[in-house]
Design a protein around this motif. Sequence first.
Motif, PDB file in Angstrom:
ATOM      1  N   ILE A  98       0.793  -1.227   0.000  1.00 17.44           N
ATOM      2  CA  ILE A  98       0.000   0.000   0.000  1.00 17.44           C
ATOM      3  C   ILE A  98       0.830   1.285   0.000  1.00 17.44           C
ATOM      4  CG2 ILE A  98      -1.923  -1.182   1.134  1.00 17.44           C
ATOM      5  CD1 ILE A  98      -1.116   0.196   3.742  1.00 17.44           C
ATOM      6  N   GLY A  99       2.123   1.223  -0.062  1.00 18.06           N
ATOM      7  CA  GLY A  99       2.976   2.416  -0.015  1.00 18.06           C
ATOM      8  C   GLY A  99       4.035   2.200   1.045  1.00 18.06           C
ATOM      9  N   LEU A 105      -2.219   4.298   8.636  1.00 23.01           N
ATOM     10  CA  LEU A 105      -2.450   2.909   9.021  1.00 23.01           C
ATOM     11  C   LEU A 105      -3.760   2.690   9.777  1.00 23.01           C
ATOM     12  CD1 LEU A 105       1.124   1.839  10.163  1.00 23.01           C
ATOM     13  CD2 LEU A 105      -0.260   0.637   8.454  1.00 23.01           C
ATOM     14  N   ARG A 106      -4.250   3.716  10.439  1.00 21.74           N
ATOM     15  CA  ARG A 106      -5.411   3.554  11.311  1.00 21.74           C
ATOM     16  C   ARG A 106      -6.601   2.862  10.651  1.00 21.74           C
ATOM     17  NH1 ARG A 106      -6.178   9.348  13.730  1.00 21.74           N
ATOM     18  NH2 ARG A 106      -4.000   9.688  14.296  1.00 21.74           N
ATOM     19  N   PRO A 107      -7.070   3.336   9.492  1.00 24.70           N
ATOM     20  CA  PRO A 107      -8.240   2.654   8.899  1.00 24.70           C
ATOM     21  C   PRO A 107      -7.967   1.223   8.491  1.00 24.70           C
ATOM     22  CG  PRO A 107      -7.328   4.309   7.396  1.00 24.70           C
ATOM     23  CD  PRO A 107      -6.662   4.519   8.721  1.00 24.70           C
ATOM     24  N   VAL A 123       4.473  -3.896   8.610  1.00 22.22           N
ATOM     25  CA  VAL A 123       5.140  -2.618   8.387  1.00 22.22           C
ATOM     26  C   VAL A 123       6.630  -2.890   8.187  1.00 22.22           C
ATOM     27  CG1 VAL A 123       5.660  -0.341   9.325  1.00 22.22           C
ATOM     28  CG2 VAL A 123       3.437  -1.401   9.789  1.00 22.22           C
ATOM     29  N   VAL A 124       7.152  -2.406   7.076  1.00 20.49           N
ATOM     30  CA  VAL A 124       8.561  -2.603   6.717  1.00 20.49           C
ATOM     31  C   VAL A 124       9.269  -1.256   6.751  1.00 20.49           C
ATOM     32  CG1 VAL A 124      10.152  -3.348   4.892  1.00 20.49           C
ATOM     33  CG2 VAL A 124       7.992  -4.569   5.245  1.00 20.49           C
ATOM     34  N   LEU A 125      10.439  -1.215   7.356  1.00 19.29           N
ATOM     35  CA  LEU A 125      11.237   0.009   7.370  1.00 19.29           C
ATOM     36  C   LEU A 125      12.136   0.045   6.141  1.00 19.29           C
ATOM     37  CD1 LEU A 125      12.338   0.203  11.120  1.00 19.29           C
ATOM     38  CD2 LEU A 125      10.425   1.354  10.002  1.00 19.29           C
TER      39      LEU A 125
END
Length: 283
Positions: free
Chosen positions: A9-10, A145-147, A159-161
Amino acid sequence: MRLPDFLIIGAMKSGTTGLFFDVCGHPQVYMPVNKEPHALCDDKVLTEAGKQEYADLYVAAGADQLVGDASTGYSKLPDRPGVVERAVAVLPEDFRAIYIIREPISRIISQHYHEFSRGLVGADINAVVREHPRYLDFSRYAWQLRPWVEAIGRDRIRVVLFEQYKSSRSAVVAETCRFLGLDPDERPAIDEQEVFNAGDGKPVPGPIWNAIRGNKMYQKLVRPLVSSRARHHLRKYFMRKAPPRPTPPSAETIAWLQQELANDREELAAQWDISPWGDVPAN
């Protein structure tokens, strides 16, 4: 009808292209010719015709393959609203999401250069980031990220850094494969030196490339036969070289951006145990 089992998603300018190619290098993954279909950004996908058009991107996928969609527009609130709701409405019940994020100031500088190179904004980043809220909005990672969390839960989100991906690419890709339920050992070795979408000297669309990609014969006959990776490397021969980088933001602008993003970074640290960045942009 096949629709994505997972989404990348980005975030924009955070390594999504590299992660896209690394993940779809796994033999049990199929990604469409169009890297960023952005189908979930429009209500059309909620219609039978739109849903079928989306599914047509995956008709060549094998029965044993996972299919994915990597579109940075899926984490561009408030510019692209309703993505999560559309995803829940049309995708498989257990679809997963991958969100790769980057030190925010560096991401903003990269976004500005990307847009400046295309003639979308001026060279003065100090003025541009104050004039256009999207630079801050797209860097509010916890907010974006909330929704997704509310809709599908944390367990289905990875979640990838970007910085970790850059320094330990093979390991990060292996963990991403495991998150998707894939055996990372089945994926061919990664070329750690291969770089995608590096800013300096990156080709940008020009008249020749625009004419080629807008040609119906190219779209129907040539494009489907050429892999995304091959097109990514070949297009530089038909695109113009990007201009030199503009002057970086002032210390005052950096401090302002940091302050504007402070609450979101606190939320990211609290909710995701992610707080890896110092007070200066990453190199």
